[in-house]
Motif scaffolding. Structure first.
Motif, mmCIF file in Angstrom:
data_model
loop_
_atom_site.group_PDB
_atom_site.id
_atom_site.type_symbol
_atom_site.label_atom_id
_atom_site.label_comp_id
_atom_site.label_asym_id
_atom_site.label_seq_id
_atom_site.Cartn_x
_atom_site.Cartn_y
_atom_site.Cartn_z
ATOM 1 N N GLY A 121 0.789 -1.427 0.123
ATOM 2 C CA GLY A 121 0.158 -0.002 0.413
ATOM 3 C C GLY A 121 0.882 0.996 0.273
ATOM 4 O O GLY A 121 1.252 1.485 0.678
ATOM 5 N N ALA A 122 0.747 1.863 -0.807
ATOM 6 C CA ALA A 122 1.557 3.333 -0.924
ATOM 7 C C ALA A 122 0.247 4.586 -1.157
ATOM 8 O O ALA A 122 0.437 5.537 -1.031
ATOM 9 C CB ALA A 122 2.318 3.264 -2.384
ATOM 10 N N GLY A 123 -0.725 4.357 0.440
ATOM 11 C CA GLY A 123 -1.446 5.433 0.842
ATOM 12 C C GLY A 123 -0.767 6.392 1.852
ATOM 13 O O GLY A 123 0.544 6.089 1.695
ATOM 14 N N ILE A 124 -0.995 7.323 2.641
ATOM 15 C CA ILE A 124 -0.204 7.814 3.438
ATOM 16 C C ILE A 124 0.503 7.273 4.857
ATOM 17 O O ILE A 124 1.266 7.573 5.031
ATOM 18 C CB ILE A 124 -1.192 8.879 4.033
ATOM 19 C CG1 ILE A 124 -0.608 9.427 4.633
ATOM 20 C CG2 ILE A 124 -2.142 8.436 5.594
ATOM 21 C CD1 ILE A 124 -1.080 11.259 5.533
ATOM 22 N N ILE A 125 -0.161 5.929 4.899
ATOM 23 C CA ILE A 125 0.629 4.994 6.021
ATOM 24 C C ILE A 125 1.053 3.824 5.346
ATOM 25 O O ILE A 125 2.896 3.659 6.443
ATOM 26 C CB ILE A 125 -0.825 3.964 6.569
ATOM 27 C CG1 ILE A 125 -2.090 4.784 7.091
ATOM 28 C CG2 ILE A 125 0.061 3.336 7.604
ATOM 29 C CD1 ILE A 125 -1.422 6.109 8.460
ATOM 30 N N GLY A 126 1.249 3.570 4.521
ATOM 31 C CA GLY A 126 2.501 3.000 4.058
ATOM 32 C C GLY A 126 3.631 3.854 3.761
ATOM 33 O O GLY A 126 4.799 3.396 3.886
ATOM 34 N N ALA A 127 3.700 5.015 2.884
ATOM 35 C CA ALA A 127 4.408 6.042 2.493
ATOM 36 C C ALA A 127 4.856 6.284 3.900
ATOM 37 O O ALA A 127 6.625 7.131 3.885
ATOM 38 C CB ALA A 127 3.589 7.509 2.114
ATOM 39 N N VAL B 38 10.041 -8.664 6.797
ATOM 40 C CA VAL B 38 8.486 -8.280 7.436
ATOM 41 C C VAL B 38 7.788 -7.924 6.322
ATOM 42 O O VAL B 38 8.419 -7.282 5.186
ATOM 43 C CB VAL B 38 9.365 -7.529 8.769
ATOM 44 C CG1 VAL B 38 7.466 -6.724 8.895
ATOM 45 C CG2 VAL B 38 9.950 -7.926 9.355
ATOM 46 N N VAL B 39 6.851 -7.995 5.826
ATOM 47 C CA VAL B 39 5.634 -7.702 5.963
ATOM 48 C C VAL B 39 4.569 -6.981 6.569
ATOM 49 O O VAL B 39 4.228 -6.977 7.178
ATOM 50 C CB VAL B 39 4.578 -8.631 4.664
ATOM 51 C CG1 VAL B 39 3.407 -8.548 4.008
ATOM 52 C CG2 VAL B 39 5.614 -9.363 3.975
ATOM 53 N N ILE B 40 4.554 -4.770 5.628
ATOM 54 C CA ILE B 40 3.426 -4.609 6.460
ATOM 55 C C ILE B 40 2.038 -4.598 6.045
ATOM 56 O O ILE B 40 2.408 -3.466 4.456
ATOM 57 C CB ILE B 40 4.709 -3.038 7.029
ATOM 58 C CG1 ILE B 40 6.002 -3.527 7.704
ATOM 59 C CG2 ILE B 40 3.405 -2.054 7.834
ATOM 60 C CD1 ILE B 40 6.319 -1.765 8.066
ATOM 61 N N ASN B 41 1.621 -4.443 6.017
ATOM 62 C CA ASN B 41 0.204 -4.192 5.914
ATOM 63 C C ASN B 41 -0.275 -3.665 6.140
ATOM 64 O O ASN B 41 -1.176 -3.013 6.551
ATOM 65 C CB ASN B 41 -0.919 -5.029 6.162
ATOM 66 C CG ASN B 41 -2.492 -5.378 5.772
ATOM 67 O OD1 ASN B 41 -2.291 -5.153 4.900
ATOM 68 N ND2 ASN B 41 -3.368 -6.579 5.942
ATOM 69 N N ALA B 42 -0.921 -2.584 5.449
ATOM 70 C CA ALA B 42 -1.275 -0.935 4.733
ATOM 71 C C ALA B 42 -1.996 -1.011 3.816
ATOM 72 O O ALA B 42 -2.042 0.499 3.115
ATOM 73 C CB ALA B 42 0.362 0.161 4.770
ATOM 74 N N ALA B 43 -2.532 -1.528 3.966
ATOM 75 C CA ALA B 43 -3.130 -1.574 2.191
ATOM 76 C C ALA B 43 -4.666 -1.155 1.920
ATOM 77 O O ALA B 43 -5.399 -0.791 1.194
ATOM 78 C CB ALA B 43 -3.737 -2.672 1.637
ATOM 79 N N ALA C 250 -1.117 -2.339 9.818
ATOM 80 C CA ALA C 250 -0.773 -1.145 10.288
ATOM 81 C C ALA C 250 -2.186 -0.754 9.743
ATOM 82 O O ALA C 250 -1.918 0.582 7.912
ATOM 83 C CB ALA C 250 0.332 -0.168 9.485
ATOM 84 N N CYS C 251 -3.086 -0.548 9.302
ATOM 85 C CA CYS C 251 -3.914 -0.735 8.850
ATOM 86 C C CYS C 251 -5.781 -0.905 9.430
ATOM 87 O O CYS C 251 -6.136 -0.402 10.654
ATOM 88 C CB CYS C 251 -4.580 -2.305 8.043
ATOM 89 S SG CYS C 251 -4.979 -3.529 9.043
#
Length: 378
Positions: free
Chosen positions: A10-16, A194-199, A326-327
């Motif tokens: 996810g390249a939204g504000i959280i992922g960024a 590590v995978v971070i789920n910010a989708a 992180a979602c």
């Protein structure tokens, strides 16, 4: 096969924000985004409000620390127009308890009587079909930002430190390995420790593709926009807690809305049938809105990412090696992203977030039936 220390979905504000802070800590970072460009989901369609007026300390501080970062960030275009909550009698005591907590944490919040609450515009404290308004609270540090600008700024900083952003690259499948995860995309396989789920609204589906159950669902939200107003004025983003109706200025117009709790799922497009129930309560409380014309072409829709308690899921997935959530921000992602990025970097690099206790927002609360008690959900 390309290997990353941290792969963010996810390249939204959280992922960024996560990408920036993880790259800052020296990690090799990758970002997967299925859209053609960053910030095309909930981030780019946000109403852009930031506020500290919550009733739980963790939410208050997530927003307060983030707002302070935005204040010093030119790309954020932070404008402290304030948030004005119109509070009905049934919620007055719990709302005042929230103000006491906010103030104890160093957050500026004012309590206003009905007369003082009408400094910017008039409203009907007693309106047909709505609970009477007892008073109001005003957060002078609350306001609006440019979510798109923030997101792109974080990604630019992350790229400058070596992060790679893969647009038009969908997260298709993930398999656990001895050292982390192997992730399939249409362009090939990637490996990550590590995978971070910010989708965002797709976080539940991303979890499913990794064999995990993550309670995040999409909820469609409408943002209605008026035509230009002859004599526009700046005033706070205002929320009538008796109905959930909100509005704020947007240049020479007003934008407004009201959440439809039944509108769950990936339904696309404007729901014009929701305009009437929205205006019904809005006009009852703010009769002067009748003089505004609607601009259908300027109105828009987007997704919230909602959890069962309308609070985010942060941190390590229990019992699962190398997976961080992180979602599920339920409309609070923009206002909490800056601090979440810092905390997730601590979670990954140091093993646990330490700048702020996020235990109340961890996945484990659903296993223990200990959902968070946040009251100021709009």
């Amino acid at each position: 096969m390309t290997h990353y220390d941290a792969l963010i979905v996810g390249a939204g504000i959280i992922g960024a924000a996560c990408a920036y802070r993880l790259a800052e800590r020296g990690l090799r970072v990758g970002v997967l985004e299925m859209a053609p460009a960053p910030a095309m989901g909930s981030t780019g369609k946000s109403a852009a409000g930031v506020r500290v007026q919550f009733t739980e300390a963790t939410n208050i501080l997530l927003s307060w620390y983030s707002i302070q970062e935005y204040q010093a960030m030119p790309e954020a275009a932070y404008r402290p127009i304030g948030y004005l909550f119109l509070v009905p009698d049934s919620q007055w005591e719990q709302h005042l308890a929230g103000v006491e907590l906010q103030r104890s944490l160093g957050v500026p919040v004012e309590v206003r009587d009905l007369e003082a609450a009408q400094e910017w515009f008039s409203f009907s404290p007693i309106a047909a079909g709505l609970e009477a308004i007892r008073g109001a609270t005003y957060g002078p540090a609350d306001g609006i930002v440019d979510p798109h600008g923030i997101c792109l700024a974080y990604l630019r900083r992350a790229r400058e430190m070596g992060a790679l952003v893969h647009t038009e690259t969908e997260f298709c499948l993930a398999q656990p390995t001895k050292t982390g995860w192997k992730v399939q995309t249409p362009k090939g396989w990637l490996e990550a420790r590590v995978v971070i789920n910010a989708a965002g609204a797709w976080a539940g589906e991303v979890g499913r593709r990794a064999g995990l159950s993550i309670p995040v669902k999409p909820a469609r939200r409408m943002v209605f926009c008026t035509a230009p107003i002859p004599q526009p004025s700046w005033h706070p983003l205002t929320i009538d807690l008796s109905s959930g109706f909100w509005f704020r200025p947007e240049h020479d117009r007003l934008i407004f809305g009201r959440s439809n709790p039944a509108d769950l799922g990936f339904h696309e497009g404007m729901d014009w049938g929701w305009l009437e129930p929205t205006l019904e309560v809005g006009l009852a409380r703010f009769p002067w809105l009748e003089g505004c014309n609607l601009d259908q072409k300027a109105s828009w829709w987007g997704y919230y990412e909602v959890t069962p308690d309308h609070n985010p899921i942060l941190g390590w997935m229990p019992g699962v090696k190398g997976w961080v959530n992180a979602c599920g921000f339920s409309g609070h992602g923009v206002q909490q992203a800056a601090m979440v990025g810092r905390l997730m970097a601590e979670e990954v690099v140091d093993g646990r977030a330490c700048s702020l206790n996020i235990d109340a927002l961890r996945y484990e609360r659903f296993l223990e039936d200990a959902k968070t008690r946040e009251k100021n959900i709009v």
